[in-house]
Scaffold this motif. Structure first.
Motif, PDB file in Angstrom:
ATOM      1  N   GLY A 269       0.664  -1.320   0.136  1.00  0.00           N
ATOM      2  CA  GLY A 269      -0.150   0.001  -0.026  1.00  0.00           C
ATOM      3  C   GLY A 269       0.915   1.121  -0.065  1.00  0.00           C
ATOM      4  O   GLY A 269       0.255   2.243   0.078  1.00  0.00           O
ATOM      5  N   GLY A 270       2.092   1.147   0.001  1.00  0.00           N
ATOM      6  CA  GLY A 270       2.925   2.383  -0.424  1.00  0.00           C
ATOM      7  C   GLY A 270       3.266   3.112  -1.526  1.00  0.00           C
ATOM      8  O   GLY A 270       2.342   2.741  -2.581  1.00  0.00           O
ATOM      9  N   ALA A 271       4.377   3.743  -1.558  1.00  0.00           N
ATOM     10  CA  ALA A 271       4.331   4.377  -3.083  1.00  0.00           C
ATOM     11  C   ALA A 271       4.792   3.455  -4.137  1.00  0.00           C
ATOM     12  O   ALA A 271       4.357   3.756  -5.380  1.00  0.00           O
ATOM     13  CB  ALA A 271       5.683   5.317  -2.770  1.00  0.00           C
ATOM     14  N   ALA A 272       5.466   2.368  -3.860  1.00  0.00           N
ATOM     15  CA  ALA A 272       5.869   1.422  -4.892  1.00  0.00           C
ATOM     16  C   ALA A 272       4.455   0.856  -5.430  1.00  0.00           C
ATOM     17  O   ALA A 272       4.481   0.589  -6.672  1.00  0.00           O
ATOM     18  CB  ALA A 272       6.738   0.392  -4.456  1.00  0.00           C
ATOM     19  N   ALA A 273       3.477   0.477  -4.595  1.00  0.00           N
ATOM     20  CA  ALA A 273       2.427  -0.022  -4.998  1.00  0.00           C
ATOM     21  C   ALA A 273       1.362   1.155  -5.535  1.00  0.00           C
ATOM     22  O   ALA A 273       0.659   0.556  -6.683  1.00  0.00           O
ATOM     23  CB  ALA A 273       1.703  -0.638  -3.718  1.00  0.00           C
TER      24      ALA A 273
ATOM     25  N   LEU B 110       1.726  -7.984  -8.412  1.00  0.00           N
ATOM     26  CA  LEU B 110       2.618  -6.925  -8.295  1.00  0.00           C
ATOM     27  C   LEU B 110       2.760  -7.174  -6.532  1.00  0.00           C
ATOM     28  O   LEU B 110       2.127  -6.678  -5.802  1.00  0.00           O
ATOM     29  CB  LEU B 110       2.193  -5.462  -8.590  1.00  0.00           C
ATOM     30  CG  LEU B 110       2.340  -5.182 -10.196  1.00  0.00           C
ATOM     31  CD1 LEU B 110       1.286  -6.082 -11.003  1.00  0.00           C
ATOM     32  CD2 LEU B 110       1.903  -3.900 -10.288  1.00  0.00           C
ATOM     33  N   ALA B 111       4.124  -7.546  -6.575  1.00  0.00           N
ATOM     34  CA  ALA B 111       4.687  -7.766  -5.015  1.00  0.00           C
ATOM     35  C   ALA B 111       5.062  -6.253  -4.527  1.00  0.00           C
ATOM     36  O   ALA B 111       6.415  -5.969  -5.094  1.00  0.00           O
ATOM     37  CB  ALA B 111       5.547  -9.012  -4.740  1.00  0.00           C
ATOM     38  N   ALA B 112       4.769  -5.761  -3.701  1.00  0.00           N
ATOM     39  CA  ALA B 112       5.419  -4.247  -3.337  1.00  0.00           C
ATOM     40  C   ALA B 112       5.043  -3.648  -2.207  1.00  0.00           C
ATOM     41  O   ALA B 112       4.743  -2.780  -1.467  1.00  0.00           O
ATOM     42  CB  ALA B 112       4.738  -3.172  -4.487  1.00  0.00           C
ATOM     43  N   THR B 113       5.129  -4.667  -1.053  1.00  0.00           N
ATOM     44  CA  THR B 113       4.881  -4.500   0.370  1.00  0.00           C
ATOM     45  C   THR B 113       6.371  -3.699   0.978  1.00  0.00           C
ATOM     46  O   THR B 113       6.487  -3.058   1.871  1.00  0.00           O
ATOM     47  CB  THR B 113       4.834  -5.829   1.089  1.00  0.00           C
ATOM     48  OG1 THR B 113       5.929  -6.457   1.248  1.00  0.00           O
ATOM     49  CG2 THR B 113       3.459  -6.329   0.724  1.00  0.00           C
ATOM     50  N   GLY B 114       7.657  -4.053   0.386  1.00  0.00           N
ATOM     51  CA  GLY B 114       8.864  -3.647   0.975  1.00  0.00           C
ATOM     52  C   GLY B 114       9.263  -4.730   1.962  1.00  0.00           C
ATOM     53  O   GLY B 114      10.404  -4.258   2.325  1.00  0.00           O
ATOM     54  N   ASP B 115       8.506  -5.508   2.451  1.00  0.00           N
ATOM     55  CA  ASP B 115       8.949  -6.543   3.357  1.00  0.00           C
ATOM     56  C   ASP B 115       9.342  -7.901   2.382  1.00  0.00           C
ATOM     57  O   ASP B 115       8.583  -8.388   1.733  1.00  0.00           O
ATOM     58  CB  ASP B 115       7.785  -6.881   4.356  1.00  0.00           C
ATOM     59  CG  ASP B 115       8.244  -8.045   5.292  1.00  0.00           C
ATOM     60  OD1 ASP B 115       8.690  -9.143   4.952  1.00  0.00           O
ATOM     61  OD2 ASP B 115       7.577  -7.820   6.445  1.00  0.00           O
ATOM     62  N   ALA B 116      10.705  -8.096   2.461  1.00  0.00           N
ATOM     63  CA  ALA B 116      11.158  -9.351   1.580  1.00  0.00           C
ATOM     64  C   ALA B 116      10.498 -10.510   1.834  1.00  0.00           C
ATOM     65  O   ALA B 116      10.359 -11.345   0.838  1.00  0.00           O
ATOM     66  CB  ALA B 116      12.773  -9.228   2.069  1.00  0.00           C
ATOM     67  N   ASP B 117      10.052 -11.043   3.065  1.00  0.00           N
ATOM     68  CA  ASP B 117       9.386 -12.124   3.236  1.00  0.00           C
ATOM     69  C   ASP B 117       8.162 -12.233   2.742  1.00  0.00           C
ATOM     70  O   ASP B 117       7.723 -13.049   2.036  1.00  0.00           O
ATOM     71  CB  ASP B 117       9.446 -12.441   4.764  1.00  0.00           C
ATOM     72  CG  ASP B 117      10.718 -12.768   5.482  1.00  0.00           C
ATOM     73  OD1 ASP B 117      11.555 -13.222   4.683  1.00  0.00           O
ATOM     74  OD2 ASP B 117      10.951 -12.496   6.781  1.00  0.00           O
ATOM     75  N   VAL B 118       7.419 -11.145   2.846  1.00  0.00           N
ATOM     76  CA  VAL B 118       6.049 -11.020   2.170  1.00  0.00           C
ATOM     77  C   VAL B 118       5.969 -11.215   0.756  1.00  0.00           C
ATOM     78  O   VAL B 118       5.259 -11.856  -0.089  1.00  0.00           O
ATOM     79  CB  VAL B 118       5.216 -10.047   2.772  1.00  0.00           C
ATOM     80  CG1 VAL B 118       3.919  -9.728   1.976  1.00  0.00           C
ATOM     81  CG2 VAL B 118       4.951  -9.863   4.204  1.00  0.00           C
ATOM     82  N   ASP B 119       7.021 -10.261   0.095  1.00  0.00           N
ATOM     83  CA  ASP B 119       7.201 -10.162  -1.449  1.00  0.00           C
ATOM     84  C   ASP B 119       7.663 -11.499  -1.826  1.00  0.00           C
ATOM     85  O   ASP B 119       7.043 -11.843  -3.008  1.00  0.00           O
ATOM     86  CB  ASP B 119       7.928  -8.998  -1.550  1.00  0.00           C
ATOM     87  CG  ASP B 119       7.450  -7.704  -1.574  1.00  0.00           C
ATOM     88  OD1 ASP B 119       6.105  -7.643  -1.210  1.00  0.00           O
ATOM     89  OD2 ASP B 119       8.235  -6.795  -1.608  1.00  0.00           O
ATOM     90  N   ALA B 120       8.321 -12.142  -1.067  1.00  0.00           N
ATOM     91  CA  ALA B 120       8.879 -13.540  -1.560  1.00  0.00           C
ATOM     92  C   ALA B 120       7.684 -14.525  -1.623  1.00  0.00           C
ATOM     93  O   ALA B 120       7.606 -15.353  -2.510  1.00  0.00           O
ATOM     94  CB  ALA B 120      10.003 -14.095  -0.779  1.00  0.00           C
ATOM     95  N   ALA B 121       6.837 -14.417  -0.555  1.00  0.00           N
ATOM     96  CA  ALA B 121       5.610 -15.249  -0.581  1.00  0.00           C
ATOM     97  C   ALA B 121       4.803 -15.191  -1.806  1.00  0.00           C
ATOM     98  O   ALA B 121       4.180 -16.169  -2.208  1.00  0.00           O
ATOM     99  CB  ALA B 121       4.818 -15.171   0.844  1.00  0.00           C
TER     100      ALA B 121
END
Length: 543
Positions: free
Chosen positions: A158-162, A215-226
């Motif tokens: 939900g941030g800028a990248a998203a 599109l994985a854009a949380t900034g959390d590596a573990d969540v984006d990897a999931a």
């Protein structure tokens, strides 16, 4: 023995280093030597990793690394550490060829080289003059355009990248679902308006069901990897904002030029952006000689607002229309520098209307637009300001549509707002004025053809902006005072707005006639009445 070049951030652990190296080495590859920048060779995590495996570790000065040709140079890295690629240069410094190009793993970048004598020849291969050979070819992305209209896209984050990702897929007509406990105000606004669906919670398995793209854009590596892992299992292409190289899809940098979309892929982000910008700019200003295809069924007309005079203030769409024009019918207030940049085969027709002087009749202008369009030409009617603000644009549109000519209107920046702004004067200011009025001063108060309610304007407390009102200024100022405006109301006059000869004077309603005469103000000029002039003057005095 292979050499593994390593670029790393400060504070990495031995576990991170070994994981990055193991990820690029083939099974059973045996011992390697590690090489890096001399300023990083004492990093505790790197030292511990080398000692744990018994690998030699060498540091090289930036000057030596900078002399090594590398396939993936980065200007940003060079500016930061003095060499365009620590990993590739450190791997190649001892000689040989890269077998694994620059690869990013979290906070570590690695590249692997092998001496030429140790590289087995492959049948049918040959040296192409570059350092990349043998075990692993550089990654090649297959560019493809996705038709996402009406198809589900899931954006996790939900941030800028998203937000950036959502904007892109929304423009393609996708049905967008955003999954994130929190979102930016802009994303919240899109959700409130129904343009996207927002799931205000953390990502969980099953969120990608039915999606065509993720599109994985949380900034959390573990969540984006999931997210990327679930997408892989579901055979859904996925991008990652944090580590794009670990995802199944990569978003290019994009730009639009009319009906064209320019997309550039590349490992060097700033270079890709530069290429994109150069191509889009070249298509927009005509420096790339790519003409739009002829439209079936004959010519067309585009009514373009050129802005207040500075060629840099025309809109992108206006510039694109000029770049494809066969004929340009131009006012004297249109940006003249743009005419000089047109190719010699473009016909330029002077349709100037000088104040109380020589001018081309509006009827003749209408006839020219229709005649050239009927001859199959692309015609641009280039005006100053906006076509529909005292520009007689609607008359030209009516003439074209009556003749069955396709016509487009490209709005422009009106001088009524732009010229005061360039002189430091806002037409509104919070707590001071809630309205502003733009009025034509072409006809003075009392003229039988005037449609202006001067008594009503005199009673206003807000800002009055007068266009085409230099010669009639004394009569207008007197009418405003007569009907209620204070004689000491501040006035600013801005002549030749947005051009190299722009100049302005400040006065009052009572002194306006004398000021214009003393300063020799001639058209084109915009004058502004109201307290915003005083506020702007006080700010300018403090600067």
């Amino acid at each position: 023995m292979r050499t593994v070049g390593i670029g790393l951030a400060s504070g990495v652990s031995a576990t991170e280093v070994l994981a990055a190296v193991d990820a690029v080495l083939p099974p059973g590859s045996g011992p390697v030597r590690l090489a890096t920048l001399d300023s990083r060779v004492t990093e505790p995590g790197l030292v511990a990793a080398a000692e744990r495996r018994g690998w030699p570790l060498t540091g090289h000065p930036a000057e030596a690394l900078a002399r090594v040709p590398v396939p993936s140079p980065s200007g940003a890295v060079a500016a930061r550490v003095g060499t365009p690629s620590v990993a590739e240069a450190a791997a190649l410094l001892g000689g040989g060829a890269l077998v694994v190009g620059k690869t990013v793993h979290g906070r570590i970048t690695v590249a692997v080289a092998r001496r030429a004598a140790d590289v087995p020849a492959r049948p049918g291969t040959h040296d192409r003059g570059g350092p990349l050979t043998t075990d692993r070819a550089p990654e090649v992305l297959h560019p493809v355009g996705l038709r996402l209209a009406g198809r589900r896209v899931v954006v996790v984050g939900g941030g800028a990248a998203a937000h950036r990702g959502v904007a892109g897929v929304l423009a393609a007509g996708a049905l967008v679902t955003v999954v994130s406990p929190e979102v930016t105000p802009a994303l919240e606004s899109l959700a409130s308006s129904g343009r996207v669906t927002w799931q205000p919670r953390a990502y969980r398995a099953g969120d990608l069901n039915g999606a065509w793209l993720a599109l994985a854009a949380t900034g959390d590596a573990d969540v984006d990897a999931a997210v990327a892992r679930d997408a892989e299992l579901g055979r859904i292409f996925c991008t990652r904002a944090d580590q794009p190289e670990l995802a199944s899809a990569a978003l290019p940098v994009t730009g639009r030029a009319g009906d064209l979309v320019v997309a550039v892929h590349g490992p060097d982000g700033p270079r890709a952006v530069g290429v994109r910008d150069a191509v889009v700019a070249g298509l927009g200003d005509g420096s790339l000689p790519v003409r739009a295809p002829e439209q079936p069924g004959g010519g067309s007309v585009v009514l373009v607002g050129g802005g207040p005079g500075d060629p840099g203030l025309i809109t992108v769409r206006g510039r694109q229309a000029l770049a494809t024009a066969d004929v340009v019918v131009a006012d004297h207030l249109a940006p003249q520098a743009l005419l000089a940049s047109l190719p010699p085969e473009v016909e330029i027709i002077d349709a100037a209307k000088l104040p109380r002087g020589r001018s081309m009749a509006q009827e003749r202008i209408n006839e020219l637009l229709v005649e050239h369009a009927r001859a199959g030409r692309r015609v641009v009617r280039l005006k100053g300001g906006d076509p529909y603000v005292f520009g007689r644009g609607l008359e030209e549109l009516q003439a074209c549509t009556a003749a069955g000519i396709p016509v487009e209107v490209v709005p422009g920046i009106t001088s009524a707002i732009a010229v005061p702004a360039l002189a430091g004067i806002p037409v509104t200011h919070r707590g001071l004025t809630h309205e502003f009025v733009v009025v034509s001063g072409h006809l003075p108060p009392g003229h039988p053809q005037s449609l202006v309610d001067w008594p009503a304007l005199g009673r206003l407390r807000g800002t009055v902006v007068v266009l085409m009102g230099v010669d009639t200024a004394p009569a207008i100022a007197a009418a405003l005072v007569e009907h209620g405006r204070a004689p000491d109301t501040p006035v600013a006059v801005v002549a030749d707005g947005s051009t190299a000869t722009q100049h302005s004077v400040r006065t009052t309603l009572a002194d306006l006639p004398r000021t214009l005469a003393e300063e020799g103000i001639r058209p084109p000029a915009v004058w502004v009445v109201g307290e915003v002039v005083a506020v702007a003057g006080s700010v300018a005095a403090r600067r």
